[in-house]
Design a protein around this motif. Structure first.
Motif, PDB file in Angstrom:
ATOM      1  N   LEU A 113      -9.252  -6.475  -4.861  1.00 12.73           N
ATOM      2  CA  LEU A 113      -8.146  -4.864  -4.620  1.00 12.73           C
ATOM      3  C   LEU A 113      -7.997  -4.178  -6.659  1.00 12.73           C
ATOM      4  O   LEU A 113      -8.310  -5.025  -7.759  1.00 12.73           O
ATOM      5  CB  LEU A 113      -6.689  -5.136  -4.099  1.00 12.73           C
ATOM      6  CG  LEU A 113      -6.443  -5.336  -2.715  1.00 12.73           C
ATOM      7  CD1 LEU A 113      -5.213  -6.414  -3.102  1.00 12.73           C
ATOM      8  CD2 LEU A 113      -7.264  -4.712  -2.248  1.00 12.73           C
ATOM      9  N   SER A 114      -7.812  -2.963  -6.746  1.00 14.19           N
ATOM     10  CA  SER A 114      -7.905  -2.957  -7.599  1.00 14.19           C
ATOM     11  C   SER A 114      -6.630  -2.232  -8.164  1.00 14.19           C
ATOM     12  O   SER A 114      -5.569  -1.408  -7.581  1.00 14.19           O
ATOM     13  CB  SER A 114      -8.671  -1.183  -8.049  1.00 14.19           C
ATOM     14  OG  SER A 114      -9.043  -0.676  -9.077  1.00 14.19           O
ATOM     15  N   ILE A 115      -5.719  -3.350  -8.771  1.00 14.81           N
ATOM     16  CA  ILE A 115      -4.725  -3.199  -9.423  1.00 14.81           C
ATOM     17  C   ILE A 115      -4.178  -1.559  -9.901  1.00 14.81           C
ATOM     18  O   ILE A 115      -2.943  -1.457 -10.155  1.00 14.81           O
ATOM     19  CB  ILE A 115      -3.548  -4.315  -9.537  1.00 14.81           C
ATOM     20  CG1 ILE A 115      -4.449  -4.524 -10.810  1.00 14.81           C
ATOM     21  CG2 ILE A 115      -3.346  -5.004  -8.092  1.00 14.81           C
ATOM     22  CD1 ILE A 115      -3.065  -6.202 -11.138  1.00 14.81           C
ATOM     23  N   SER A 116      -4.999  -1.403 -10.954  1.00 15.34           N
ATOM     24  CA  SER A 116      -4.893   0.086 -11.782  1.00 15.34           C
ATOM     25  C   SER A 116      -5.684   1.314 -11.036  1.00 15.34           C
ATOM     26  O   SER A 116      -5.119   2.388 -11.579  1.00 15.34           O
ATOM     27  CB  SER A 116      -5.534  -0.552 -12.669  1.00 15.34           C
ATOM     28  OG  SER A 116      -6.532  -0.469 -12.670  1.00 15.34           O
TER      29      SER A 116
ATOM     30  N   PHE B 128       0.011  -7.025   1.415  1.00 18.70           N
ATOM     31  CA  PHE B 128      -0.941  -7.979   1.569  1.00 18.70           C
ATOM     32  C   PHE B 128       0.145  -8.930   0.882  1.00 18.70           C
ATOM     33  O   PHE B 128       0.711  -8.779   0.010  1.00 18.70           O
ATOM     34  CB  PHE B 128      -2.122  -7.732   0.997  1.00 18.70           C
ATOM     35  CG  PHE B 128      -3.160  -8.703   1.166  1.00 18.70           C
ATOM     36  CD1 PHE B 128      -3.835  -8.781   2.662  1.00 18.70           C
ATOM     37  CD2 PHE B 128      -3.329  -9.028   0.006  1.00 18.70           C
ATOM     38  CE1 PHE B 128      -4.889 -10.287   2.668  1.00 18.70           C
ATOM     39  CE2 PHE B 128      -4.601 -10.928   0.089  1.00 18.70           C
ATOM     40  CZ  PHE B 128      -4.842 -10.967   1.652  1.00 18.70           C
ATOM     41  N   LEU B 129       0.097 -10.225   1.456  1.00 17.45           N
ATOM     42  CA  LEU B 129       0.608 -11.255   1.050  1.00 17.45           C
ATOM     43  C   LEU B 129      -0.318 -12.489   0.614  1.00 17.45           C
ATOM     44  O   LEU B 129      -0.635 -13.052   1.229  1.00 17.45           O
ATOM     45  CB  LEU B 129       1.573 -12.277   1.333  1.00 17.45           C
ATOM     46  CG  LEU B 129       3.057 -12.928   0.995  1.00 17.45           C
ATOM     47  CD1 LEU B 129       3.781 -12.995  -0.590  1.00 17.45           C
ATOM     48  CD2 LEU B 129       4.529 -13.336   2.075  1.00 17.45           C
TER      49      LEU B 129
ATOM     50  N   TYR C 176       0.957  -1.362   0.021  1.00 12.40           N
ATOM     51  CA  TYR C 176       0.247  -0.291   0.009  1.00 12.40           C
ATOM     52  C   TYR C 176       0.930   1.280   0.281  1.00 12.40           C
ATOM     53  O   TYR C 176       1.739   1.323   0.996  1.00 12.40           O
ATOM     54  CB  TYR C 176      -1.090   0.099   1.428  1.00 12.40           C
ATOM     55  CG  TYR C 176      -1.745  -0.792   1.369  1.00 12.40           C
ATOM     56  CD1 TYR C 176      -3.375  -0.865   0.611  1.00 12.40           C
ATOM     57  CD2 TYR C 176      -1.445  -2.212   1.842  1.00 12.40           C
ATOM     58  CE1 TYR C 176      -3.970  -1.834   1.268  1.00 12.40           C
ATOM     59  CE2 TYR C 176      -2.268  -3.219   1.695  1.00 12.40           C
ATOM     60  CZ  TYR C 176      -3.755  -3.660   1.394  1.00 12.40           C
ATOM     61  OH  TYR C 176      -4.654  -4.737   0.761  1.00 12.40           O
ATOM     62  N   ARG C 177       0.645   2.143  -0.901  1.00  6.75           N
ATOM     63  CA  ARG C 177       1.886   3.308  -1.032  1.00  6.75           C
ATOM     64  C   ARG C 177       1.136   4.341   0.372  1.00  6.75           C
ATOM     65  O   ARG C 177       0.258   4.849   0.710  1.00  6.75           O
ATOM     66  CB  ARG C 177       0.949   3.979  -1.946  1.00  6.75           C
ATOM     67  CG  ARG C 177       1.789   3.365  -3.518  1.00  6.75           C
ATOM     68  CD  ARG C 177       1.439   4.703  -4.156  1.00  6.75           C
ATOM     69  NE  ARG C 177       1.454   4.219  -6.134  1.00  6.75           N
ATOM     70  CZ  ARG C 177       2.856   3.946  -6.740  1.00  6.75           C
ATOM     71  NH1 ARG C 177       3.685   4.944  -5.972  1.00  6.75           N
ATOM     72  NH2 ARG C 177       3.019   3.586  -7.904  1.00  6.75           N
TER      73      ARG C 177
ATOM     74  N   LYS D 139      -9.039 -10.693  -7.423  1.00  6.02           N
ATOM     75  CA  LYS D 139      -9.163 -11.408  -5.902  1.00  6.02           C
ATOM     76  C   LYS D 139      -8.364 -12.202  -5.741  1.00  6.02           C
ATOM     77  O   LYS D 139      -7.918 -12.850  -5.996  1.00  6.02           O
ATOM     78  CB  LYS D 139     -10.396 -12.372  -6.169  1.00  6.02           C
ATOM     79  CG  LYS D 139     -11.292 -12.989  -5.193  1.00  6.02           C
ATOM     80  CD  LYS D 139     -12.108 -13.443  -5.414  1.00  6.02           C
ATOM     81  CE  LYS D 139     -13.032 -14.315  -4.575  1.00  6.02           C
ATOM     82  NZ  LYS D 139     -13.697 -15.406  -4.496  1.00  6.02           N
ATOM     83  N   ILE D 140      -7.488 -12.383  -4.320  1.00 10.33           N
ATOM     84  CA  ILE D 140      -6.528 -12.432  -3.319  1.00 10.33           C
ATOM     85  C   ILE D 140      -7.000 -12.649  -2.403  1.00 10.33           C
ATOM     86  O   ILE D 140      -7.680 -12.163  -1.524  1.00 10.33           O
ATOM     87  CB  ILE D 140      -5.891 -11.469  -4.110  1.00 10.33           C
ATOM     88  CG1 ILE D 140      -4.036 -12.266  -3.565  1.00 10.33           C
ATOM     89  CG2 ILE D 140      -5.644 -10.326  -3.201  1.00 10.33           C
ATOM     90  CD1 ILE D 140      -2.840 -11.519  -3.141  1.00 10.33           C
ATOM     91  N   THR D 141      -6.527 -14.234  -2.051  1.00 10.48           N
ATOM     92  CA  THR D 141      -6.177 -14.935  -0.442  1.00 10.48           C
ATOM     93  C   THR D 141      -4.804 -14.914   0.211  1.00 10.48           C
ATOM     94  O   THR D 141      -3.892 -15.903  -0.788  1.00 10.48           O
ATOM     95  CB  THR D 141      -6.716 -16.266  -0.404  1.00 10.48           C
ATOM     96  OG1 THR D 141      -8.657 -16.139  -0.963  1.00 10.48           O
ATOM     97  CG2 THR D 141      -6.876 -16.888   1.228  1.00 10.48           C
TER      98      THR D 141
END
Length: 113
Positions: free
Chosen positions: A63-66, A24-25, A12-13, A37-39
């Protein structure tokens, strides 16, 4: 671009000077058009001790990675995500498996000149 079971580190910036490092890993469950969608597990730098602590419960996030507020690293398939941990020495932060893999996450503004 991303596929199921890809391993990601999401950073996170830090938007303000007093923001603490947050990560978050996890592994990709689904990806579509900039949304992932990430777990996995959240990690947060403790403002008092300075250590990075893992939240105990697993979570699934979308999460929006864009959007520009996240830095996303695609980790190698060969890395065992369960063996990854954060290593700190003074202001340097690395994600490592303690063997062959190491990723320097030190922010440029904190690096010595």
């Amino acid at each position: 671009m991303l596929k199921n079971n890809d391993k990601l580190l999401v950073c996170y910036r830090r938007l303000f000077i007093n923001d603490e490092n947050r990560f978050f890993l996890g592994t990709v469950d689904e990806y579509d058009n900039g949304l992932v969608k990430i777990t996995g597990h959240s990690f947060l730098r403790d403002g008092i001790t300075g250590q990075i602590a893992e939240k105990s419960s697993q979570a699934t996030k979308i999460l929006s990675i864009s959007a520009g507020s996240l830095i996303v690293y695609l980790l190698p398939d060969s890395v065992d995500i369960d063996k990854l941990h954060f290593s700190q020495q003074k202001l340097k932060i690395c994600l490592t498996d303690g063997q062959d893999f190491s990723l320097d996450l030190t922010e440029k503004s904190l690096r010595p000149s």
